[in-house]
Write a protein that holds these residues in place. Structure first.
Motif, PDB file in Angstrom:
ATOM      1  N   ALA A  75      63.746 -30.648  34.972  1.00  0.00           N
ATOM      2  CA  ALA A  75      63.630 -31.628  36.044  1.00  0.00           C
ATOM      3  C   ALA A  75      62.460 -32.570  35.826  1.00  0.00           C
ATOM      4  CB  ALA A  75      63.505 -30.915  37.391  1.00  0.00           C
ATOM      5  N   GLU A  76      61.366 -32.058  35.315  1.00  0.00           N
ATOM      6  CA  GLU A  76      60.191 -32.902  35.080  1.00  0.00           C
ATOM      7  C   GLU A  76      60.497 -33.985  34.041  1.00  0.00           C
ATOM      8  OE1 GLU A  76      57.307 -32.961  36.731  1.00  0.00           O
ATOM      9  OE2 GLU A  76      58.095 -31.390  38.039  1.00  0.00           O
ATOM     10  N   ALA A  77      61.187 -33.627  32.975  1.00  0.00           N
ATOM     11  CA  ALA A  77      61.526 -34.592  31.930  1.00  0.00           C
ATOM     12  C   ALA A  77      62.496 -35.648  32.466  1.00  0.00           C
ATOM     13  CB  ALA A  77      62.134 -33.874  30.726  1.00  0.00           C
ATOM     14  N   VAL A  78      63.453 -35.234  33.277  1.00  0.00           N
ATOM     15  CA  VAL A  78      64.398 -36.178  33.868  1.00  0.00           C
ATOM     16  C   VAL A  78      63.661 -37.139  34.787  1.00  0.00           C
ATOM     17  CG1 VAL A  78      66.374 -36.407  35.423  1.00  0.00           C
ATOM     18  CG2 VAL A  78      66.364 -34.615  33.678  1.00  0.00           C
ATOM     19  N   LEU A  79      62.779 -36.637  35.625  1.00  0.00           N
ATOM     20  CA  LEU A  79      62.007 -37.478  36.534  1.00  0.00           C
ATOM     21  C   LEU A  79      61.142 -38.465  35.752  1.00  0.00           C
ATOM     22  CD1 LEU A  79      61.248 -38.127  39.439  1.00  0.00           C
ATOM     23  CD2 LEU A  79      59.501 -36.350  39.309  1.00  0.00           C
ATOM     24  N   LYS A  80      60.546 -38.024  34.668  1.00  0.00           N
ATOM     25  CA  LYS A  80      59.706 -38.896  33.841  1.00  0.00           C
ATOM     26  C   LYS A  80      60.542 -40.033  33.251  1.00  0.00           C
ATOM     27  CE  LYS A  80      56.644 -38.869  29.851  1.00  0.00           C
ATOM     28  NZ  LYS A  80      56.143 -38.092  28.735  1.00  0.00           N
ATOM     29  N   ARG A  81      61.735 -39.743  32.752  1.00  0.00           N
ATOM     30  CA  ARG A  81      62.613 -40.769  32.196  1.00  0.00           C
ATOM     31  C   ARG A  81      63.037 -41.773  33.257  1.00  0.00           C
ATOM     32  NH1 ARG A  81      66.424 -36.934  28.775  1.00  0.00           N
ATOM     33  NH2 ARG A  81      66.851 -36.415  30.895  1.00  0.00           N
ATOM     34  N   ILE A  82      63.295 -41.295  34.459  1.00  0.00           N
ATOM     35  CA  ILE A  82      63.680 -42.183  35.552  1.00  0.00           C
ATOM     36  C   ILE A  82      62.542 -43.130  35.887  1.00  0.00           C
ATOM     37  CG2 ILE A  82      64.232 -42.271  38.025  1.00  0.00           C
ATOM     38  CD1 ILE A  82      65.849 -39.675  37.581  1.00  0.00           C
ATOM     39  N   LYS A  83      61.337 -42.596  35.958  1.00  0.00           N
ATOM     40  CA  LYS A  83      60.172 -43.425  36.298  1.00  0.00           C
ATOM     41  C   LYS A  83      59.857 -44.441  35.211  1.00  0.00           C
ATOM     42  CE  LYS A  83      57.842 -40.167  39.353  1.00  0.00           C
ATOM     43  NZ  LYS A  83      56.661 -39.319  39.560  1.00  0.00           N
ATOM     44  N   GLU A  84      60.127 -44.100  33.948  1.00  0.00           N
ATOM     45  CA  GLU A  84      59.831 -44.996  32.823  1.00  0.00           C
ATOM     46  C   GLU A  84      60.912 -46.053  32.609  1.00  0.00           C
ATOM     47  OE1 GLU A  84      59.318 -42.248  29.613  1.00  0.00           O
ATOM     48  OE2 GLU A  84      57.273 -41.746  30.197  1.00  0.00           O
ATOM     49  N   ARG A  85      62.041 -45.883  33.212  1.00  0.00           N
ATOM     50  CA  ARG A  85      63.158 -46.805  33.048  1.00  0.00           C
ATOM     51  C   ARG A  85      62.832 -48.157  33.688  1.00  0.00           C
ATOM     52  NH1 ARG A  85      68.471 -44.237  35.235  1.00  0.00           N
ATOM     53  NH2 ARG A  85      67.610 -45.194  37.085  1.00  0.00           N
ATOM     54  N   PRO A  86      63.161 -49.227  32.972  1.00  0.00           N
ATOM     55  CA  PRO A  86      62.925 -50.558  33.570  1.00  0.00           C
ATOM     56  C   PRO A  86      63.862 -50.748  34.775  1.00  0.00           C
ATOM     57  CG  PRO A  86      63.817 -50.775  31.341  1.00  0.00           C
ATOM     58  CD  PRO A  86      63.692 -49.311  31.643  1.00  0.00           C
ATOM     59  N   GLN A  87      63.355 -51.453  35.757  1.00  0.00           N
ATOM     60  CA  GLN A  87      64.158 -51.656  36.976  1.00  0.00           C
ATOM     61  C   GLN A  87      64.780 -52.976  37.014  1.00  0.00           C
ATOM     62  OE1 GLN A  87      62.069 -50.480  40.466  1.00  0.00           O
ATOM     63  NE2 GLN A  87      61.612 -48.475  39.633  1.00  0.00           N
TER      64      GLN A  87
END
Length: 81
Positions: free
Chosen positions: A69-81
């Motif tokens: 879950a931590e890795a998924v959350l990190k990828r979501i936060k790093e994704r351009p919006q």
């Protein structure tokens, strides 16, 4: 003449897994079978335990690894919006 004390439900439950794995000796097998002939609840328990022992390895093989879950959350936060 063969006389022995009948097993209790608790005793059968303790050895049920070994019984299903054919890890019990002849005398104990006889005691277990005799108890199972007389006890519907233990027959049901041993039947369900056998099904569980058969199906559990299949479930484990098809179950996916837990999601990080931590890795998924990190990828979501790093994704351009």
């Amino acid at each position: 003449m063969l006389i022995f004390k009948l097993m209790s439900c608790q005793q059968v439950a303790k050895v049920a897994s070994d019984y299903l794995d054919n890890q019990t000796d002849g005398k104990l097998n006889l005691k277990i079978r005799l108890h199972l002939m007389m006890c519907a609840n233990c027959r049901r328990f041993v039947k369900h335990l056998g099904l569980t022992k058969t199906l559990a390895p299949q479930v484990v093989r098809t179950h996916h690894a837990p999601v990080d879950a931590e890795a998924v959350l990190k990828r979501i936060k790093e994704r351009p919006q």
